[in-house]
Enzyme design. Structure first.
Site, PDB file in Angstrom:
ATOM      1  N   ARG A 169       0.884  -1.081   0.065  1.00 44.02           N
ATOM      2  CA  ARG A 169       0.092   0.214   0.049  1.00 44.02           C
ATOM      3  C   ARG A 169       0.794   1.351   0.126  1.00 44.02           C
ATOM      4  O   ARG A 169       0.554   1.973  -0.733  1.00 44.02           O
ATOM      5  CB  ARG A 169      -1.042  -0.213   1.426  1.00 44.02           C
ATOM      6  CG  ARG A 169      -2.388  -0.855   0.955  1.00 44.02           C
ATOM      7  CD  ARG A 169      -2.088  -2.061   0.640  1.00 44.02           C
ATOM      8  NE  ARG A 169      -3.149  -2.950   0.479  1.00 44.02           N
ATOM      9  CZ  ARG A 169      -3.904  -3.784   1.520  1.00 44.02           C
ATOM     10  NH1 ARG A 169      -2.946  -3.915   2.468  1.00 44.02           N
ATOM     11  NH2 ARG A 169      -4.817  -4.319   1.381  1.00 44.02           N
ATOM     12  N   ASP A 198      -0.152  -6.517  -3.520  1.00 39.71           N
ATOM     13  CA  ASP A 198      -1.529  -6.535  -3.229  1.00 39.71           C
ATOM     14  C   ASP A 198      -2.139  -5.764  -4.104  1.00 39.71           C
ATOM     15  O   ASP A 198      -1.536  -5.453  -5.309  1.00 39.71           O
ATOM     16  CB  ASP A 198      -1.869  -5.798  -1.761  1.00 39.71           C
ATOM     17  CG  ASP A 198      -3.140  -6.226  -1.074  1.00 39.71           C
ATOM     18  OD1 ASP A 198      -4.102  -6.016  -1.474  1.00 39.71           O
ATOM     19  OD2 ASP A 198      -2.730  -6.975  -0.068  1.00 39.71           O
ATOM     20  N   HIS A 286      -6.949  -9.960  -4.125  1.00 39.76           N
ATOM     21  CA  HIS A 286      -5.770  -8.932  -3.791  1.00 39.76           C
ATOM     22  C   HIS A 286      -4.542  -9.129  -4.936  1.00 39.76           C
ATOM     23  O   HIS A 286      -3.483  -8.676  -4.596  1.00 39.76           O
ATOM     24  CB  HIS A 286      -5.133  -8.926  -2.401  1.00 39.76           C
ATOM     25  CG  HIS A 286      -6.138  -8.464  -1.279  1.00 39.76           C
ATOM     26  ND1 HIS A 286      -6.455  -7.395  -1.199  1.00 39.76           N
ATOM     27  CD2 HIS A 286      -6.730  -9.438  -0.439  1.00 39.76           C
ATOM     28  CE1 HIS A 286      -7.357  -7.356  -0.152  1.00 39.76           C
ATOM     29  NE2 HIS A 286      -7.372  -8.649   0.398  1.00 39.76           N
ATOM     30  N   ASP A 345      -7.191 -14.503   1.644  1.00 39.01           N
ATOM     31  CA  ASP A 345      -7.892 -13.809   2.205  1.00 39.01           C
ATOM     32  C   ASP A 345      -8.795 -12.842   1.393  1.00 39.01           C
ATOM     33  O   ASP A 345      -8.659 -12.561   0.369  1.00 39.01           O
ATOM     34  CB  ASP A 345      -7.342 -12.828   3.448  1.00 39.01           C
ATOM     35  CG  ASP A 345      -6.553 -11.837   2.795  1.00 39.01           C
ATOM     36  OD1 ASP A 345      -5.803 -12.063   1.825  1.00 39.01           O
ATOM     37  OD2 ASP A 345      -6.555 -10.531   2.929  1.00 39.01           O
ATOM     38  N   GLU A 346      -9.968 -12.402   1.914  1.00 38.46           N
ATOM     39  CA  GLU A 346     -11.011 -11.614   1.172  1.00 38.46           C
ATOM     40  C   GLU A 346     -11.320 -11.697  -0.264  1.00 38.46           C
ATOM     41  O   GLU A 346     -10.872 -10.825  -1.183  1.00 38.46           O
ATOM     42  CB  GLU A 346     -10.501  -9.952   1.378  1.00 38.46           C
ATOM     43  CG  GLU A 346     -10.372  -9.806   2.961  1.00 38.46           C
ATOM     44  CD  GLU A 346      -9.901  -8.565   3.263  1.00 38.46           C
ATOM     45  OE1 GLU A 346     -10.358  -7.695   4.275  1.00 38.46           O
ATOM     46  OE2 GLU A 346      -9.228  -7.971   2.507  1.00 38.46           O
ATOM     47  N   TRP A 412      -6.712 -13.988  11.965  1.00 38.24           N
ATOM     48  CA  TRP A 412      -6.689 -12.505  12.139  1.00 38.24           C
ATOM     49  C   TRP A 412      -8.088 -11.995  12.278  1.00 38.24           C
ATOM     50  O   TRP A 412      -8.324 -11.023  12.877  1.00 38.24           O
ATOM     51  CB  TRP A 412      -6.389 -11.841  10.696  1.00 38.24           C
ATOM     52  CG  TRP A 412      -7.314 -11.944   9.540  1.00 38.24           C
ATOM     53  CD1 TRP A 412      -7.346 -13.127   8.597  1.00 38.24           C
ATOM     54  CD2 TRP A 412      -8.036 -10.833   8.916  1.00 38.24           C
ATOM     55  NE1 TRP A 412      -8.294 -12.544   7.647  1.00 38.24           N
ATOM     56  CE2 TRP A 412      -8.821 -11.408   7.891  1.00 38.24           C
ATOM     57  CE3 TRP A 412      -8.481  -9.645   9.376  1.00 38.24           C
ATOM     58  CZ2 TRP A 412      -9.586 -10.720   7.063  1.00 38.24           C
ATOM     59  CZ3 TRP A 412      -9.424  -8.997   8.742  1.00 38.24           C
ATOM     60  CH2 TRP A 412      -9.911  -9.567   7.594  1.00 38.24           C
ATOM     61  N   TYR A 439      -3.456  -5.694  15.372  1.00 39.78           N
ATOM     62  CA  TYR A 439      -3.453  -4.965  14.230  1.00 39.78           C
ATOM     63  C   TYR A 439      -2.799  -3.703  14.816  1.00 39.78           C
ATOM     64  O   TYR A 439      -3.412  -2.671  15.193  1.00 39.78           O
ATOM     65  CB  TYR A 439      -4.723  -4.778  13.525  1.00 39.78           C
ATOM     66  CG  TYR A 439      -4.849  -5.976  12.441  1.00 39.78           C
ATOM     67  CD1 TYR A 439      -4.590  -7.056  12.699  1.00 39.78           C
ATOM     68  CD2 TYR A 439      -5.583  -5.676  11.095  1.00 39.78           C
ATOM     69  CE1 TYR A 439      -4.754  -8.183  11.670  1.00 39.78           C
ATOM     70  CE2 TYR A 439      -5.625  -6.667  10.236  1.00 39.78           C
ATOM     71  CZ  TYR A 439      -5.334  -7.693  10.422  1.00 39.78           C
ATOM     72  OH  TYR A 439      -5.470  -8.856   9.557  1.00 39.78           O
ATOM     73  N   PHE A 440      -1.570  -3.435  14.436  1.00 43.88           N
ATOM     74  CA  PHE A 440      -0.802  -2.443  14.940  1.00 43.88           C
ATOM     75  C   PHE A 440      -0.989  -1.248  14.127  1.00 43.88           C
ATOM     76  O   PHE A 440      -0.434   0.150  14.243  1.00 43.88           O
ATOM     77  CB  PHE A 440       0.826  -2.635  14.986  1.00 43.88           C
ATOM     78  CG  PHE A 440       1.071  -3.277  16.404  1.00 43.88           C
ATOM     79  CD1 PHE A 440       0.169  -3.642  17.144  1.00 43.88           C
ATOM     80  CD2 PHE A 440       2.336  -3.357  16.681  1.00 43.88           C
ATOM     81  CE1 PHE A 440       0.371  -4.506  18.295  1.00 43.88           C
ATOM     82  CE2 PHE A 440       2.700  -4.440  17.898  1.00 43.88           C
ATOM     83  CZ  PHE A 440       1.731  -4.759  18.542  1.00 43.88           C
ATOM     84  N   ASP A 441      -1.818  -1.174  12.950  1.00 41.19           N
ATOM     85  CA  ASP A 441      -2.165  -0.027  12.098  1.00 41.19           C
ATOM     86  C   ASP A 441      -3.276   0.620  12.612  1.00 41.19           C
ATOM     87  O   ASP A 441      -3.813   1.759  12.539  1.00 41.19           O
ATOM     88  CB  ASP A 441      -2.507  -0.401  10.807  1.00 41.19           C
ATOM     89  CG  ASP A 441      -3.192  -1.773  10.623  1.00 41.19           C
ATOM     90  OD1 ASP A 441      -4.513  -1.513  10.037  1.00 41.19           O
ATOM     91  OD2 ASP A 441      -2.795  -2.579  10.930  1.00 41.19           O
ATOM     92  N   THR A 479      -0.659  -0.853   5.832  1.00 45.91           N
ATOM     93  CA  THR A 479      -0.323   0.532   5.687  1.00 45.91           C
ATOM     94  C   THR A 479      -1.075   1.743   4.736  1.00 45.91           C
ATOM     95  O   THR A 479      -0.560   2.423   4.125  1.00 45.91           O
ATOM     96  CB  THR A 479       1.349   0.679   4.957  1.00 45.91           C
ATOM     97  OG1 THR A 479       1.415   0.031   3.596  1.00 45.91           O
ATOM     98  CG2 THR A 479       2.096  -0.073   6.030  1.00 45.91           C
ATOM     99  N   GLU A 480      -2.209   1.374   4.558  1.00 43.82           N
ATOM    100  CA  GLU A 480      -3.010   2.178   3.513  1.00 43.82           C
ATOM    101  C   GLU A 480      -2.934   3.473   4.132  1.00 43.82           C
ATOM    102  O   GLU A 480      -2.995   4.612   3.379  1.00 43.82           O
ATOM    103  CB  GLU A 480      -4.614   1.665   3.763  1.00 43.82           C
ATOM    104  CG  GLU A 480      -4.910   0.560   3.127  1.00 43.82           C
ATOM    105  CD  GLU A 480      -4.901  -0.778   3.990  1.00 43.82           C
ATOM    106  OE1 GLU A 480      -5.541  -1.872   3.530  1.00 43.82           O
ATOM    107  OE2 GLU A 480      -3.940  -0.865   4.796  1.00 43.82           O
TER     108      GLU A 480
END
Length: 763
Positions: A169, A198, A286, A345-346, A412, A439-441, A479-480
């Site tokens: 990101r 991604d 992704h 994922d997703e 997660w 999630y440290f973001d 990191t978005e």
């Protein structure tokens, strides 16, 4: 300037007069704290005459120790000479079975480091590093440095102690990745999960598919960049890193990528610090950056966003598997790690269901669902990984189809609490990375460090044998909204120290000791040029109420910090007034920030001062215990946006919490009634929620915790007279958190949960 020797003499004088010596040693400045530590007497002095003996297998640890000594004293240890005193000695002991364990014996005469592996010896050196003065980090020379006498027998509680960084990101330089690895090594973390691709960017050179980086590594600014630029007006850490911006063909592009040689060098750098780099190439979802370059990867050559996620690659085409195998072959050549992360994922699988090729394959293979079709792809890739001697890791969505018991699961989705349980029961090894609290973001607040430290990696409902399949945990940094290296530092530090101690020491009763040791760590972090988040100021509320006047009383846990303030809306700076007995006697807003001696500014706190009279109680008849609650299914953007209409259901609750019966991923609840206030006073309420909440007491907005966010505490005050006071709380869950908590205090007393007996409602 006080010399290190004098300082340690003072410390040991304190130790000798301490009635509980073990408690003193629990506060030695070591994170993570050793498994066992027995205090000795006196200290070992490293000077120009100190000798070093190390077998060849420990050459790396010996070199690291010599580097530290030279940085702190200007001279190196004399190698190969044995003295009865003033000697540092590395000793091999094959009976030490844990590959990361070590023993460290420091007396007045010698330092003996005993280990069975180079990793154990290296960890011992990192313990010594934290006992040495901060000057070893800055290169400020002392004639000699001293270490307290201790006997340490140490090994980790968990094998997987990981940190994750998303470079797709927003992009980060190789030099920053090395700095990140150095900090991991300092705190004995051993797995670096590097998220390389991604939708927003492909960051690794693949020679067979050059367009992946020629095109996929670069993009125009997106809405996440715009959000960062907007926040940069108040916080320069949100500025886009100019090193990663280019101008090409009349366009401004953001991005970058790593060459294979750069990454091979990085792998060697990490291995020298006994850290394994686990690459992630996210498939089958992704993959927008790759599909833009190679449209054949999808079932219909289209690449678009669905309701939530982007178009995935097609699992029904052999050309897809050829691409994936070719990419991973080059990845495996770069990264020797046993583990390869495939993502998984997703995934928006709807286009697969429309594909004739997928319908044919499903019929031929006996696949009855789209999740199982995804796992057909995962299984084939796992077989490929295994053929190369590698082990596959996938996010926990891979459990939605049929998955082999040999795949490793990274959990997660905290809103699917049974996922790690099912994985372990199925025989899969599990790495715990739940969004809350790892999630440290997610923005940190005053409770974040405690939440990490007290997290239990082992879920309930597992047998002792199944619990062994929980091999550890890691924190993830997406990191978005992290566009700079300084912002990345701020988001993970000091939370990582809490995770490090949890996974290495795993003694939750050490938390008080940990918080004291953490305060001592800040000077080392500053010396290492880490833009850490400073500890929260004490005594700060988001809204503060006064009746006639109030004196602003705010303290910093760091005694060396200076608190400065403004009242005109400007951000506090180094030239702003120091906070000293400032008296508020009219409504106003104050901005506060702490500054370290070097000028580093901490978080900016905005405190709204509101003048109130004591709210008169109301008279109500026919009231019963509990609060009336209206439940609304659906997604709402915030508590202020709950639609007015018929509730899907109603109930009476005795507590402020998310009911166990609620299963919807997104919903809203309106709590209504009264609180029966026991006495006059100014009441403080603390509202923690994920995602959004607004509290009104006595028809006055008391706490505004609106917005979609991770678990976050907001606070506010209200002046109340004894008796029934109207109570209204609107809460929104956007999906995944299920966190709602309300506490109170009165007239500055300790906080506690709001008693159930206070809640009333009209029958």
């Amino acid at each position: 300037m006080v010399t290190c020797k004098l300082l340690l003499s003072v410390l040991f004088l304190c130790y000798c007069t301490n009635t509980n010596a073990q408690e003193y040693y629990k506060n030695l400045n070591i994170i993570p704290y050793p498994s066992t530590l027995t205090p000795g007497e006196g200290y070992f002095v490293i000077n120009a005459q100190t000798t070093l003996i190390a077998p060849s297998r420990f050459v790396n640890g010996a070199a690291q120790l010599n580097k530290l000594v030279k940085a702190g004293t200007g001279h190196t240890l004399i190698q190969g000479k044995s003295n009865p005193t003033n000697t540092v000695k590395f000793v091999y002991d094959g009976s030490i079975k844990n590959p990361e364990a070590y023993r460290l014996n420091i007396t007045t005469k010698h330092i003996i480091i005993t280990a069975g592996t180079p990793a154990g010896a290296f960890h011992a050196v990192e313990t010594i590093r934290q006992l040495l003065p901060v000057s070893v980090e800055t290169g400020q020379k002392n004639t000699q440095v001293s270490l307290p006498s201790v006997n340490i027998d140490d090994q980790p509680a968990y094998a997987w102690r990981g940190m994750h960084l998303d470079v797709s990101r927003h992009f980060f330089s190789i030099s920053y990745l090395k700095k990140f690895i150095d900090v991991m090594a300092l705190y004995k973390m051993n797995k670096f999960h590097l998220h390389l691709t991604d939708d927003q960017g492909w960051r690794v050179e693949i020679k067979k598919y050059p367009k992946l980086t020629e095109q996929g590594a670069w993009r125009t600014f997106n809405n996440q960049d715009s959000a960062c630029m907007k926040r940069a007006a108040d916080n320069p850490d949100f500025n886009m890193d100019q090193k990663h911006i280019i101008h090409k063909n009349g366009k401004t592009l953001y991005g970058g990528f790593y060459t294979q040689q750069q990454l091979k060098d990085l792998v060697a750098y990490a291995a020298n610090r006994h850290i394994d780099i686990i690459p992630e190439i996210d498939m089958p979802g992704h993959m927008m950056a790759a599909i833009n370059a190679y449209p054949f990867l999808t079932c219909d050559s289209q690449n678009k966003w669905g309701e939530l996620f982007s178009t995935p690659i097609c699992p029904c085409s052999e050309t897809t598997f050829e691409f994936a195998k070719n990419v991973y072959t080059e990845i495996m050549d770069i990264f020797p790690s046993k583990y390869i992360h495939i993502g998984g994922d997703e995934v928006d699988r709807r286009d697969w269901g429309k594909s004739e090729a997928c319908k044919e394959l499903m019929k031929r293979e006996g696949i009855t669902s789209l999740p199982d079709l995804q796992n057909y792809f995962i299984d084939r890739m796992e077989q490929f990984f295994n053929s190369k001697g590698r082990k596959l890791i996938g996010w926990d969505e891979v459990l939605e189809g049929k998955i082999s018991s040999t795949a490793m699961i990274m959990y997660w989705r905290s809103w699917v609490p049974d996922a790690p349980v099912k994985a372990a029961q199925h025989g899969n090894q599990v790495i715990m990375t739940p969004g809350t609290p790892l999630y440290f973001d997610n923005p940190a607040d005053k409770n974040s460090i405690s939440n990490v430290y007290h997290f239990n990696p082992v879920p309930q409902n597992l047998t002792a044998e199944q619990a062994k399949l929980i091999i550890g945990a890691q924190a993830n940094i997406w990191t978005e909204y992290i566009p700079s290296e300084k912002r990345a530092d701020y988001m993970y530090m000091p939370r990582m120290t809490a995770l490090a101690e949890l996974l290495w020491t795993n003694k939750q009763d050490y938390y008080k000791s940990y918080t004291q040791r953490l305060v001592q760590q800040y000077s080392r972090l500053e010396a290492l040029n880490i833009n850490y988040r400073q500890p929260d100021l004490e005594g700060v509320l988001d809204t503060r109420v006064f009746i006639t006047s109030d004196t602003v009383k705010v303290n910093s846990p760091l005694s060396t910090s200076a608190i400065r303030y403004t009242t005109n809306g400007d951000l506090p700076g180094q030239n702003s007034p120091l906070l000293r007995n400032y008296v508020v006697n009219h409504p106003q807003t104050i901005k506060l920030a702490a500054f370290t001696p070097s000028g580093k500014r901490g978080d900016i706190y905005t405190v709204k001062y509101v003048q109130q009279t004591l709210a008169q109680p109301v008279t109500a008849t026919g009231v019963a215990t509990g609060l009336a609650a209206n439940y609304y299914k659906g997604f709402f953007k915030g508590a202020s946006g709950i639609t007015q209409g018929a509730a899907d259901s109603t109930f009476v609750t005795q507590t402020i919490s998310v009911p166990a019966s609620v299963k919807a991923p997104s919903f809203a609840i309106k709590y209504r009634g009264y609180i029966d206030v026991p006495k006059d006073g100014v009441y403080t309420f603390y509202l923690t929620c994920d995602d959004s909440g607004i509290l009104n007491v006595a028809n006055r907005e008391t706490v505004n915790n609106d917005g979609m966010h991770s678990p976050m505490e907001k606070s506010g005050q209200v002046a109340l007279k004894k008796g029934l006071q109207p109570f209204a709380l609107d809460f929104v869950e956007g999906g995944g958190g299920y966190t709602l908590k309300l506490q109170y205090s009165i007239n500055g007393n300790e906080r506690e949960d709001v008693p159930e007996s206070w809640f009333k409602h009209n029958q």
